[in-house]
Design an enzyme around this catalytic site. Sequence first.
Site, short mmCIF file in Angstrom:
data_model
loop_
_atom_site.label_atom_id
_atom_site.label_comp_id
_atom_site.label_asym_id
_atom_site.label_seq_id
_atom_site.Cartn_x
_atom_site.Cartn_y
_atom_site.Cartn_z
N ASP A 37 23.05 -31.90 -16.48
CA ASP A 37 22.24 -32.44 -15.39
C ASP A 37 21.72 -33.81 -15.81
OD1 ASP A 37 20.84 -30.76 -12.84
OD2 ASP A 37 19.87 -32.65 -13.37
N VAL A 64 26.41 -38.14 -13.51
CA VAL A 64 27.82 -38.08 -13.09
C VAL A 64 28.35 -39.41 -12.54
CG1 VAL A 64 27.77 -35.59 -12.66
CG2 VAL A 64 27.32 -37.17 -10.76
N TYR A 155 26.12 -38.87 3.32
CA TYR A 155 26.39 -37.55 2.73
C TYR A 155 27.63 -36.92 3.37
CZ TYR A 155 25.09 -32.76 1.21
OH TYR A 155 25.06 -31.51 0.66
P1 NAP Z 1 19.39 -29.55 -5.96
O1 NAP Z 1 18.56 -28.32 -6.04
O2 NAP Z 1 18.74 -30.84 -5.60
O3 NAP Z 1 20.17 -29.70 -7.36
C1 NAP Z 1 21.00 -30.80 -7.61
C2 NAP Z 1 20.91 -31.14 -9.08
O4 NAP Z 1 21.76 -32.28 -9.33
C3 NAP Z 1 19.50 -31.55 -9.51
O5 NAP Z 1 19.16 -30.92 -10.74
C4 NAP Z 1 19.62 -33.05 -9.65
O6 NAP Z 1 18.71 -33.60 -10.58
C5 NAP Z 1 21.03 -33.19 -10.16
N1 NAP Z 1 21.53 -34.56 -10.03
C6 NAP Z 1 21.18 -35.51 -9.13
N2 NAP Z 1 21.83 -36.66 -9.38
C7 NAP Z 1 22.60 -36.44 -10.48
C8 NAP Z 1 23.49 -37.25 -11.22
N3 NAP Z 1 23.72 -38.54 -10.88
N4 NAP Z 1 24.13 -36.70 -12.28
C9 NAP Z 1 23.90 -35.41 -12.63
N5 NAP Z 1 23.04 -34.60 -11.98
C10 NAP Z 1 22.41 -35.11 -10.89
O7 NAP Z 1 20.58 -29.38 -4.92
P2 NAP Z 1 21.39 -28.07 -4.46
O8 NAP Z 1 20.90 -27.72 -3.12
O9 NAP Z 1 21.44 -27.07 -5.53
O10 NAP Z 1 22.84 -28.75 -4.26
C11 NAP Z 1 23.89 -28.61 -5.19
C12 NAP Z 1 25.20 -29.08 -4.53
O11 NAP Z 1 25.45 -28.30 -3.35
C13 NAP Z 1 25.14 -30.53 -4.07
O12 NAP Z 1 26.39 -31.15 -4.26
C14 NAP Z 1 24.85 -30.40 -2.59
O13 NAP Z 1 25.28 -31.52 -1.86
C15 NAP Z 1 25.64 -29.15 -2.25
N6 NAP Z 1 25.19 -28.49 -1.03
C16 NAP Z 1 23.92 -28.00 -0.91
C17 NAP Z 1 23.54 -27.37 0.26
C18 NAP Z 1 22.17 -26.80 0.46
O14 NAP Z 1 21.86 -26.38 1.58
N7 NAP Z 1 21.32 -26.74 -0.54
C19 NAP Z 1 24.45 -27.25 1.31
C20 NAP Z 1 25.72 -27.77 1.17
C21 NAP Z 1 26.09 -28.38 -0.02
P3 NAP Z 1 17.32 -34.24 -10.00
O15 NAP Z 1 16.61 -33.12 -9.30
O16 NAP Z 1 16.64 -34.73 -11.24
O17 NAP Z 1 17.74 -35.32 -9.06
#
Ligand code: NAP
Length: 247
Positions: A37, A64, A155
Amino acid sequence: MKLLEGRAAVVTGSAQGIGLAVATVLAGHGASVVVSDINAEGAEKAAADLEAQGHRALAVPCDVTDERAVGALADACRDAFGTLDVMVNNAGVTRDASMPKMTLEDFRTVIDVHLQGAWLGTRAAGRLMREQRRGSIINISSISGKAGNFGQTNYSAAKAGIVGLTKAAARELARHDIRVNAIQPGPIRTAMTAAMPPRVLEQMLANIPLGRIGEPEDVANAVLFLASDLAAFITGTVIEVAGGRHM
Ligand code: NAP
């Protein structure tokens, strides 16, 4: 039955949310897991928690968007666990705004983290998996990449791009017995959806035939399937984990 005994996996953005659930489910099925992360402290904590539960885990901080760091991340998995069998490109951010209000920086940031990040992860993992002649790469897209979301031109474009990347990479890597697939989650209960106005979430819920928001484990279980040999003849596909939303 453990599906990933003796395998090693990297999960980007796995300090919390969907990535953490993926790391936990893969570890529960016997995989050694690199928790990665941009939040180094969060990754350390998640890896320590997995180890405390008796799993093999290593924290490797990585942004990343950084080409060198992503290459080093793949190498770190191979150096620590002897192999890299599963790469999950999951890290993500949002910078939502309607187009008149969205800055070019908001657009670029989201494309860089999601699309470029998944490309770098796919390329770095493919390099090592080619030598092993085995591997499964899973890119986390979104149902927004299929349907488009108001306020998410950045996005939705990145997540649709991930589908094209997945299919093209699947064609290139198939001859090395490396599979590349994508998952399109619908709304999942994480920090990303907690940041949405309740009214928007309620509207989403009304359009989910299964009648609930998804849990991170719903996505993690689909990742487990694609990572495992149960999916040995599946490549270049997109699995929707969205409760039927936008079917
Ligand atoms: P999340 O809780 O915000 O977790 C995302 C993680 O990625 C966070 O720990 C964040 O760190 C980290 N991150 C951000 N920028 C980064 C970088 N440049 N390099 C490495 N790590 C980085 O989000 P999530 O909901 O679990 O989402 C995970 C994936 O699922 C994402 O690709 C998202 O687009 C996809 N997704 C989510 C949903 C949903 O409803 N939640 C739906 C469809 C798709 P920080 O917190 O420090 O920024």
